[in-house]
Design a protein around this motif. Structure first.
Motif, PDB file in Angstrom:
ATOM      1  N   GLY A 579       0.789  -1.224   0.000  1.00 47.51           N
ATOM      2  CA  GLY A 579       0.000   0.000   0.000  1.00 47.51           C
ATOM      3  C   GLY A 579       0.821   1.272   0.000  1.00 47.51           C
ATOM      4  O   GLY A 579       0.250   2.371  -0.029  1.00 47.51           O
ATOM      5  N   LEU A 580       2.144   1.208   0.030  1.00 47.91           N
ATOM      6  CA  LEU A 580       3.005   2.396   0.034  1.00 47.91           C
ATOM      7  C   LEU A 580       3.256   2.833  -1.395  1.00 47.91           C
ATOM      8  O   LEU A 580       3.639   2.020  -2.246  1.00 47.91           O
ATOM      9  N   HIS A 581       3.048   4.138  -1.686  1.00 42.68           N
ATOM     10  CA  HIS A 581       3.289   4.678  -3.021  1.00 42.68           C
ATOM     11  C   HIS A 581       4.761   5.070  -3.119  1.00 42.68           C
ATOM     12  O   HIS A 581       5.231   5.961  -2.397  1.00 42.68           O
ATOM     13  N   VAL A 582       5.504   4.398  -3.994  1.00 38.14           N
ATOM     14  CA  VAL A 582       6.947   4.620  -4.128  1.00 38.14           C
ATOM     15  C   VAL A 582       7.222   5.130  -5.523  1.00 38.14           C
ATOM     16  O   VAL A 582       6.757   4.542  -6.512  1.00 38.14           O
ATOM     17  N   VAL A 583       8.009   6.242  -5.608  1.00 37.56           N
ATOM     18  CA  VAL A 583       8.404   6.827  -6.889  1.00 37.56           C
ATOM     19  C   VAL A 583       9.918   6.762  -6.978  1.00 37.56           C
ATOM     20  O   VAL A 583      10.629   7.241  -6.087  1.00 37.56           O
ATOM     21  N   ARG A 619       3.789   7.913   1.152  1.00 42.78           N
ATOM     22  CA  ARG A 619       4.551   8.118  -0.082  1.00 42.78           C
ATOM     23  C   ARG A 619       6.042   8.079   0.250  1.00 42.78           C
ATOM     24  O   ARG A 619       6.486   8.545   1.301  1.00 42.78           O
ATOM     25  N   CYS A 620       6.819   7.548  -0.704  1.00 40.50           N
ATOM     26  CA  CYS A 620       8.279   7.499  -0.552  1.00 40.50           C
ATOM     27  C   CYS A 620       8.891   7.813  -1.917  1.00 40.50           C
ATOM     28  O   CYS A 620       8.511   7.199  -2.931  1.00 40.50           O
ATOM     29  N   ASP A 621       9.827   8.765  -1.956  1.00 43.33           N
ATOM     30  CA  ASP A 621      10.509   9.159  -3.190  1.00 43.33           C
ATOM     31  C   ASP A 621      11.960   8.712  -3.123  1.00 43.33           C
ATOM     32  O   ASP A 621      12.677   9.005  -2.146  1.00 43.33           O
ATOM     33  N   ILE A 622      12.401   8.021  -4.175  1.00 46.15           N
ATOM     34  CA  ILE A 622      13.778   7.536  -4.263  1.00 46.15           C
ATOM     35  C   ILE A 622      14.427   8.198  -5.463  1.00 46.15           C
ATOM     36  O   ILE A 622      13.878   8.156  -6.573  1.00 46.15           O
ATOM     37  N   SER A 623      15.590   8.815  -5.238  1.00 44.19           N
ATOM     38  CA  SER A 623      16.285   9.515  -6.324  1.00 44.19           C
ATOM     39  C   SER A 623      17.731   9.054  -6.352  1.00 44.19           C
ATOM     40  O   SER A 623      18.401   8.971  -5.299  1.00 44.19           O
ATOM     41  N   LEU A 624      18.199   8.719  -7.569  1.00 44.13           N
ATOM     42  CA  LEU A 624      19.585   8.311  -7.785  1.00 44.13           C
ATOM     43  C   LEU A 624      20.172   9.213  -8.860  1.00 44.13           C
ATOM     44  O   LEU A 624      19.561   9.400  -9.926  1.00 44.13           O
ATOM     45  N   GLY A 625      21.368   9.787  -8.573  1.00 37.88           N
ATOM     46  CA  GLY A 625      21.990  10.657  -9.564  1.00 37.88           C
ATOM     47  C   GLY A 625      23.461  10.862  -9.272  1.00 37.88           C
ATOM     48  O   GLY A 625      23.906  10.789  -8.120  1.00 37.88           O
ATOM     49  N   VAL A 626      24.220  11.089 -10.358  1.00 35.82           N
ATOM     50  CA  VAL A 626      25.657  11.342 -10.234  1.00 35.82           C
ATOM     51  C   VAL A 626      25.869  12.849 -10.223  1.00 35.82           C
ATOM     52  O   VAL A 626      25.504  13.544 -11.180  1.00 35.82           O
ATOM     53  N   ARG A 627      26.477  13.364  -9.144  1.00 31.33           N
ATOM     54  CA  ARG A 627      26.734  14.798  -8.995  1.00 31.33           C
ATOM     55  C   ARG A 627      28.099  14.988  -8.341  1.00 31.33           C
ATOM     56  O   ARG A 627      28.375  14.385  -7.291  1.00 31.33           O
ATOM     57  N   ASP A 637      10.513  10.104   2.788  1.00 32.03           N
ATOM     58  CA  ASP A 637       9.126   9.699   2.996  1.00 32.03           C
ATOM     59  C   ASP A 637       8.374  10.818   3.698  1.00 32.03           C
ATOM     60  O   ASP A 637       8.977  11.782   4.186  1.00 32.03           O
ATOM     61  N   ASP A 638       7.058  10.700   3.744  1.00 37.53           N
ATOM     62  CA  ASP A 638       6.213  11.695   4.401  1.00 37.53           C
ATOM     63  C   ASP A 638       5.642  11.163   5.695  1.00 37.53           C
ATOM     64  O   ASP A 638       4.539  11.546   6.115  1.00 37.53           O
ATOM     65  N   GLY A 639       6.370  10.291   6.344  1.00 36.28           N
ATOM     66  CA  GLY A 639       5.879   9.650   7.557  1.00 36.28           C
ATOM     67  C   GLY A 639       6.062  10.487   8.803  1.00 36.28           C
ATOM     68  O   GLY A 639       6.174  11.718   8.767  1.00 36.28           O
ATOM     69  N   SER A 640       6.128   9.799   9.946  1.00 29.88           N
ATOM     70  CA  SER A 640       6.153  10.462  11.258  1.00 29.88           C
ATOM     71  C   SER A 640       7.528  10.973  11.645  1.00 29.88           C
ATOM     72  O   SER A 640       7.663  11.703  12.632  1.00 29.88           O
ATOM     73  N   GLY A 674       8.426  17.584   7.464  1.00 28.98           N
ATOM     74  CA  GLY A 674       7.991  16.318   8.015  1.00 28.98           C
ATOM     75  C   GLY A 674       8.632  15.138   7.324  1.00 28.98           C
ATOM     76  O   GLY A 674       9.262  15.263   6.271  1.00 28.98           O
ATOM     77  N   GLY A 675       8.478  13.951   7.896  1.00 27.82           N
ATOM     78  CA  GLY A 675       9.038  12.747   7.318  1.00 27.82           C
ATOM     79  C   GLY A 675      10.508  12.584   7.653  1.00 27.82           C
ATOM     80  O   GLY A 675      11.064  13.224   8.555  1.00 27.82           O
ATOM     81  N   THR A 676      11.145  11.686   6.899  1.00 28.20           N
ATOM     82  CA  THR A 676      12.554  11.360   7.116  1.00 28.20           C
ATOM     83  C   THR A 676      13.279  11.409   5.784  1.00 28.20           C
ATOM     84  O   THR A 676      12.733  10.982   4.751  1.00 28.20           O
ATOM     85  N   LEU A 677      14.513  11.912   5.795  1.00 26.86           N
ATOM     86  CA  LEU A 677      15.331  11.998   4.590  1.00 26.86           C
ATOM     87  C   LEU A 677      16.648  11.276   4.836  1.00 26.86           C
ATOM     88  O   LEU A 677      17.371  11.570   5.791  1.00 26.86           O
ATOM     89  N   VAL A 678      16.936  10.292   3.970  1.00 28.31           N
ATOM     90  CA  VAL A 678      18.218   9.583   3.987  1.00 28.31           C
ATOM     91  C   VAL A 678      19.006  10.066   2.776  1.00 28.31           C
ATOM     92  O   VAL A 678      18.568   9.897   1.635  1.00 28.31           O
ATOM     93  N   ARG A 679      20.161  10.672   3.033  1.00 29.44           N
ATOM     94  CA  ARG A 679      21.012  11.180   1.960  1.00 29.44           C
ATOM     95  C   ARG A 679      22.385  10.507   2.081  1.00 29.44           C
ATOM     96  O   ARG A 679      23.056  10.614   3.116  1.00 29.44           O
ATOM     97  N   ALA A 680      22.781   9.808   1.014  1.00 29.26           N
ATOM     98  CA  ALA A 680      24.076   9.128   0.994  1.00 29.26           C
ATOM     99  C   ALA A 680      24.846   9.553  -0.247  1.00 29.26           C
ATOM    100  O   ALA A 680      24.271   9.675  -1.336  1.00 29.26           O
ATOM    101  N   ARG A 681      26.141   9.791  -0.061  1.00 24.85           N
ATOM    102  CA  ARG A 681      27.021  10.144  -1.189  1.00 24.85           C
ATOM    103  C   ARG A 681      28.133   9.102  -1.265  1.00 24.85           C
ATOM    104  O   ARG A 681      28.869   8.884  -0.294  1.00 24.85           O
TER     105      ARG A 681
END
Length: 694
Positions: A579-583, A619-627, A637-640, A674-681
């Motif tokens: 049931g989780l909307h993942v982009v 909702r959960c958004d996943i982004s991958l990119g070379v920078r 995500d837009d969770g707690s 709101g929500g949680t952000l995981v950022r990895a380089r």
């Protein structure tokens, strides 16, 4: 109108500390100007012997101004301090004594009959002895304005002041006839006819003689107690009070070197030297009592002593060279011979002595190459990073003659390293320590008086040491990482061996036995043989599942079959079923190093699992990119969100460990929305590939 203390208007009370020092300075300066003008008018007068006026004039007035100005400054700061009043009144007395002495010459010899001639000469000749009271009184009251504590010391101080005041009192009340007879020097007729006994006591000479003898002998004796008091105060004082007393000691040291100079100096120089000595003493008292830059004396005192001794030695050797040349070669050739000796032999030696003295006082700051060379040698001998930082602290302390140096460095792991050299004393200065334009710590110096040139030199030293320490740290970290890689490789080999030996090996052996049994039963018991082959097929399926598990643990097959972006999309598809909307989005994903792909896949998988289990998100958004030469992985995500007091679990630690293994960084935060952000380089160019470790 508001009233201040004792009913004085507030505005008047506020102005008084300013008006009084200004008035004192103006008065002392006016007396000096008047004295100089009188000396100019008295320049052509030939004074007779025994007039006691040959030393009258501007030297005494200038010495008074040299005391009055520091006294006025001290009055401005501490208007009720007894030392300020002693310094101010002593300066005014010296200035007035010089002015009246010049006026006496003018009124007696230049313009006979001018008013106040008798008073001016009486004050100059009789009251001049009272100027001796200022120095012992200043020493006894220094630095807090009170006599020393303790009944014995107070009685000794009072007795010392009484002995000091005895000679001025005798000089004021003894008849002039008694004084001239005692000195065996009759006054010139121009002075003798003046009324010089306004307060004299008419006692016989036989009565005055022992009094005069005792009064003169009491002057040097009275100076013993003040210096004993100063020594006693220094022994029982705290560090701040000792620093104050060292300022007065410095003034006495300067006087010790300055006062003998008239023996070898031209006759015009001694008055200036006396004024300089009194001015330096008054300035030292001002600094000590006001406690301004108090601990600078710790560097000034040894420097003064060393330079003073060296200057005296140079003067003595110069006089000896010229005297010896004159006695051997005669006066006609002595100057030429002495000049040749000084130019050929002695001048280089004197230059070397001055350089050695400056090195002892100022350290090696005047020789930057020597400092850099010394630091380089010590860094080569130091193995550990802390030893290298200690080498830096020691080199800086020795080079700049500092009592204390502390170096604080932030290590890559967040641990602060602190090394110290010496003991803290005096005010401190903190300077940043930078490595590749990034602040990595600070340098704390005590007793530092750095010029702009010193700061540039210090910056060069610190950068060199910081680079060496950071290189040593990186080398240590690299060795640790290599050891971890070797351990991880061996642990992985042990796991594979165990899985293959304990799992696949027996399973394949059982399969082989069952196939052989089925072959043997195929002719006689086909049904039994078919049942055994059916069981064997099931076991082969189990073995294949174990092989897939082993392969997946080594590297997810989806990365090779689908690529990183589609493999992540596949992982997201499994979570969408709940049931989780993942982009999922990605750009610039050219072929990546295998280690980076695996790390990114594992990070996304762990982050998705955390969102599904704990975030309560829609909702959960996943982004991958070379920078900027690195693969950036974002999972939001837009969770707690995560509470501040929640302790990081195994999953979060796993995220950071995977990024750290590749030299990257991972940050888990809760954005304002709101929500949680995981950022990895994950760096692409610095992906760890340990050669020879397979």
């Amino acid at each position: 109108m508001n009233a201040g203390p004792a009913g004085i208007p507030a505005s008047s009370s506020a102005r008084r500390p300013v008006v009084l020092p200004v008035a004192v300075t103006v008065c002392a300066a006016a007396l000096l100007v008047g004295t100089v003008l009188l000396d100019v008018g008295n320049a052509g007068v030939a004074l007779p012997p025994n007039s006691d006026l040959d030393e009258a004039g501007w030297p005494s007035a200038l010495a008074g101004l040299a005391q009055a100005v520091p006294g006025a400054l001290l009055l401005r700061r501490l208007p009720r301090h007894p030392v300020a009043w002693v310094l101010t009144l002593s300066g005014l007395a010296w200035a007035l004594n010089g002015f009246l002495g010049a006026w006496a010459v003018h009124a007696i010899y230049v313009s006979p009959g001018a008013p106040w001639a008798a008073f001016a000469y009486w004050f100059y000749a009789r009251f001049g002895a009272a100027l001796l009271i200022g120095l012992p009184l200043l020493i006894l009251l220094f630095p807090d304005g009170r006599l020393p504590s303790g009944r014995v010391w107070r009685w000794l101080s009072a007795a010392s002041l009484a002995l000091t005041a005895l000679l001025p009192a005798v000089w004021a009340f003894a008849p002039m006839e008694v004084l001239t007879r005692y000195d065996a020097a009759p006054l010139p007729p121009e002075i003798a006819r003046l009324d010089l006994d306004p307060f004299s006591v008419g006692l016989p000479y036989e009565v005055w003689l022992p009094v005069l003898e005792v009064a003169r002998a009491a002057v040097p004796v009275s100076l013993v107690v003040p210096f004993a008091v100063m020594v006693h105060r220094y022994r029982v004082a705290d560090p701040e009070r000792r620093a104050q007393i060292r300022w007065l000691t410095w003034a006495a040291l300067v006087g010790m070197f300055v006062l003998p100079l008239p023996l070898v100096a031209p006759p015009e120089l001694p008055p200036l030297l006396l004024c300089a000595a009194l001015g330096l003493t008054s300035g030292a008292v001002l600094v000590a009592v006001s406690k301004y830059r108090l601990y600078d004396i710790d560097r000034l005192l040894p420097a003064t002593f060393l330079y003073g001794v060296l200057a005296v030695a140079v003067v003595v050797i110069d006089v000896a060279v010229f005297t010896l040349a004159g006695s051997v070669l005669g006066e006609r050739d002595s100057a030429l011979a002495a000049t040749a000796i000084v130019a050929v032999a002695y001048s280089p030696l004197r230059t070397w002595l001055w350089r050695a003295a400056r090195r002892l006082v100022r350290g090696a700051r005047d020789d930057p190459y020597a400092m850099v060379s010394t630091l380089a040698q010590r860094l080569e001998l130091a193995i550990e990073p802390d030893e290298q930082l200690l080498a830096l602290a020691r080199t800086v302390a020795e080079a700049f003659r500092l009592p204390y140096v502390r170096v604080e460095i932030e290590r890559p792991g967040g641990v602060r390293s602190v090394v110290e050299h010496g003991s803290p004393r005096g005010p401190s200065v903190s300077l940043p320590v930078a490595y590749r334009a990034e602040a990595v710590g600070r340098l704390v110096l005590c007793g530092a008086d750095l010029t702009e040139r010193d700061q540039r030199l210090l910056g060069d030293l610190v950068r060199q040491a910081a680079a060496a320490a950071r290189a040593s740290e990186l080398s240590t970290d690299l060795q640790r990482i290599r050891a971890q890689l070797v351990l991880a490789r061996e642990e992985e080999r042990r796991r594979l061996r165990r899985d293959l030996h304990d799992g696949l090996g027996p399973s394949l052996g059982a399969v082989a036995l069952r196939i052989e049994t089925a072959r043997n039963l195929a002719a006689t018991a086909p049904a039994e043989s078919d049942r055994i082959l059916e069981q064997t097929a099931a076991e082969v399926s189990t073995v294949l599942a174990d092989v897939r598990r082993l392969v997946h643990d080594l590297r997810p097959p989806a990365l090779d079959e689908l690529g990183l972006l589609r493999a992540v999309e596949q992982q997201a598809g499994r979570v969408r079923a709940g049931g989780l909307h993942v982009v999922v989005s990605g750009d610039g994903l050219a072929p990546l190093p295998a280690a980076v792909e695996v790390a990114a896949y594992r990070i996304v998988s762990e982050a998705l699992a955390n969102v599904a289990r704990h975030a309560d998100a829609a909702r959960c958004d996943i982004s991958l990119g070379v920078r900027d030469g690195a693969l950036e992985v974002l999972v939001r995500d837009d969770g707690s969100g995560i509470e501040p007091d929640v302790v990081a679990g195994v999953g979060m630690l796993s995220l950071r460990e995977r990024t750290a293994e590749l030299g990257g960084d991972c940050e888990v935060s809760c954005p304002p929305g709101g929500g949680t952000l995981v950022r990895a380089r994950l760096p692409l160019e610095q992906t760890m590939e340990v050669a020879g470790v397979r």
